[in-house]
Design an enzyme around this catalytic site. Structure first.
Site, PDB file in Angstrom:
ATOM      1  N   GLU A  44       0.818  -1.211   0.000  1.00  0.00           N
ATOM      2  CA  GLU A  44       0.000   0.000   0.000  1.00  0.00           C
ATOM      3  C   GLU A  44       0.851   1.261   0.000  1.00  0.00           C
ATOM      4  O   GLU A  44       1.907   1.318   0.624  1.00  0.00           O
ATOM      5  CB  GLU A  44      -0.899  -0.012   1.249  1.00  0.00           C
ATOM      6  CG  GLU A  44      -1.802   1.202   1.394  1.00  0.00           C
ATOM      7  CD  GLU A  44      -2.556   1.234   2.707  1.00  0.00           C
ATOM      8  OE1 GLU A  44      -3.541   1.983   2.790  1.00  0.00           O
ATOM      9  OE2 GLU A  44      -2.158   0.519   3.652  1.00  0.00           O
ATOM     10  N   LYS A 113      -9.569   2.894  -2.065  1.00  0.00           N
ATOM     11  CA  LYS A 113      -9.816   2.371  -0.726  1.00  0.00           C
ATOM     12  C   LYS A 113     -11.150   2.881  -0.184  1.00  0.00           C
ATOM     13  O   LYS A 113     -11.399   4.093  -0.129  1.00  0.00           O
ATOM     14  CB  LYS A 113      -8.669   2.784   0.200  1.00  0.00           C
ATOM     15  CG  LYS A 113      -8.683   2.133   1.574  1.00  0.00           C
ATOM     16  CD  LYS A 113      -7.416   2.519   2.334  1.00  0.00           C
ATOM     17  CE  LYS A 113      -7.315   1.797   3.667  1.00  0.00           C
ATOM     18  NZ  LYS A 113      -6.060   2.159   4.373  1.00  0.00           N
ATOM     19  N   CYS A 147      -5.685  -2.674   2.953  1.00  0.00           N
ATOM     20  CA  CYS A 147      -5.398  -2.531   4.383  1.00  0.00           C
ATOM     21  C   CYS A 147      -6.650  -2.533   5.263  1.00  0.00           C
ATOM     22  O   CYS A 147      -7.228  -3.582   5.512  1.00  0.00           O
ATOM     23  CB  CYS A 147      -4.557  -1.273   4.605  1.00  0.00           C
ATOM     24  SG  CYS A 147      -3.583  -1.310   6.136  1.00  0.00           S
TER      25      CYS A 147
END
Length: 275
Positions: A44, A113, A147
């Protein structure tokens, strides 16, 4: 055959230094002895790390530099790249974005995200995504995630219901929550009866240390590859044909009751708690 040869690029990231990080990614690719057809996965926010206060200065405008680099690497080495994620500026907003590039240099998909992590100030500086993403590799349906998304099982179940067989998670997951990293990945794999490929960074930024421990997990939640806390180039194989027997033995998708869940969510049926 639904096998995927996977290369995990577990690496350190220079804080707020996109040029150095681009150089380092090139170096990692040169060292990886890549073979045509492999699927390469990055961590990431590898272009900037979490230097969020300087995004106006260092974020990649419309992803131009990232796409140029990833397309060059993909076509040079004849591989598909799941580009971890990068900080991208688009219009007035900034995104934590994944690009997936095939061996011909084409963009297969992109993913922003969806769940922003307040403890690392993402919610103050970034805009959240609102769409799942999918791509095919060797007849296998794959979805990228980033994540903190890992803590939201409903997001992963939606992808499974739309055909995802392999999940890829790119992360900057701090060392103090390493145990949760492992357990959450295993839980998501078990409940979705799917393979998970997870790549976490190593090293440190001014606020956090990152432990690596990138891994590949099978549909039963068994860890079939786990790295340590150092920079590493590692290989594994995912055989998506192993998913069907697992889903057949315990048919959670068939036995699920999404209509009931939605009725309870909307308050259309009494869940019995207050009888």
């Amino acid at each position: 055959m639904k096998k995927i040869a996977v290369v995990l690029l577990q690496m350190d990231i220079a804080f707020g230094n996109p040029k150095e990080n681009q150089r380092h990614v090139r170096e990692r690719f040169q060292e990886a002895n890549l073979q045509p057809g492999e699927l390469v996965v990055l961590p990431e926010m590898w272009n900037t790390a979490y230097d969020l206060t300087r995004l106006e200065e260092i974020a990649d405008y419309n992803g131009q530099e990232t796409l140029q680099l990833l397309k060059e690497l993909a076509t040079t080495y004849r591989v598909t790249i799941v580009g971890g994620s990068v900080a991208v500026k688009e219009g007035a907003d900034f995104y934590n974005r994944t690009y997936v590039i095939d061996e011909n240099g084409s963009i297969l998909t992109q993913y922003d995200k969806a769940h922003l992590f307040g403890l690392m100030a993402e919610d103050r500086y970034l805009a959240s995504g609102n769409k799942l993403a999918f791509f095919k590799n060797n007849q296998v349906t794959i979805s990228p995630f980033i994540c903190y998304d890992l803590r939201f099982p409903e997001w992963y179940r939606l992808a499974a219901q739309q055909g995802t067989e392999v999940y890829i998670v790119s992360a900057q997951w701090p060392v103090q929550r390493l145990a949760q990293w492992r357990k959450l990945l295993q839980a998501r794999a078990i409940e979705n009866q799917a393979f998970f490929i997870a790549v976490n960074r190593v090293g440190a930024d001014p606020a956090n240390h990152f432990p690596g421990h990138s891994m590949i997990i099978d549909p039963l939640g068994e860890i079939i590859l786990e790295l340590d806390d150092q920079e590493c180039i590692a290989r594994g194989e995912v055989d998506a044909a192993a998913i069907l027997p697992v889903r057949g033995e315990i048919p959670v998708f068939k036995d699920a009751r999404p209509t009931l869940y939605e009725q309870i969510r909307k308050g259309e049926t009494n869940n019995g708690i207050f009888d």
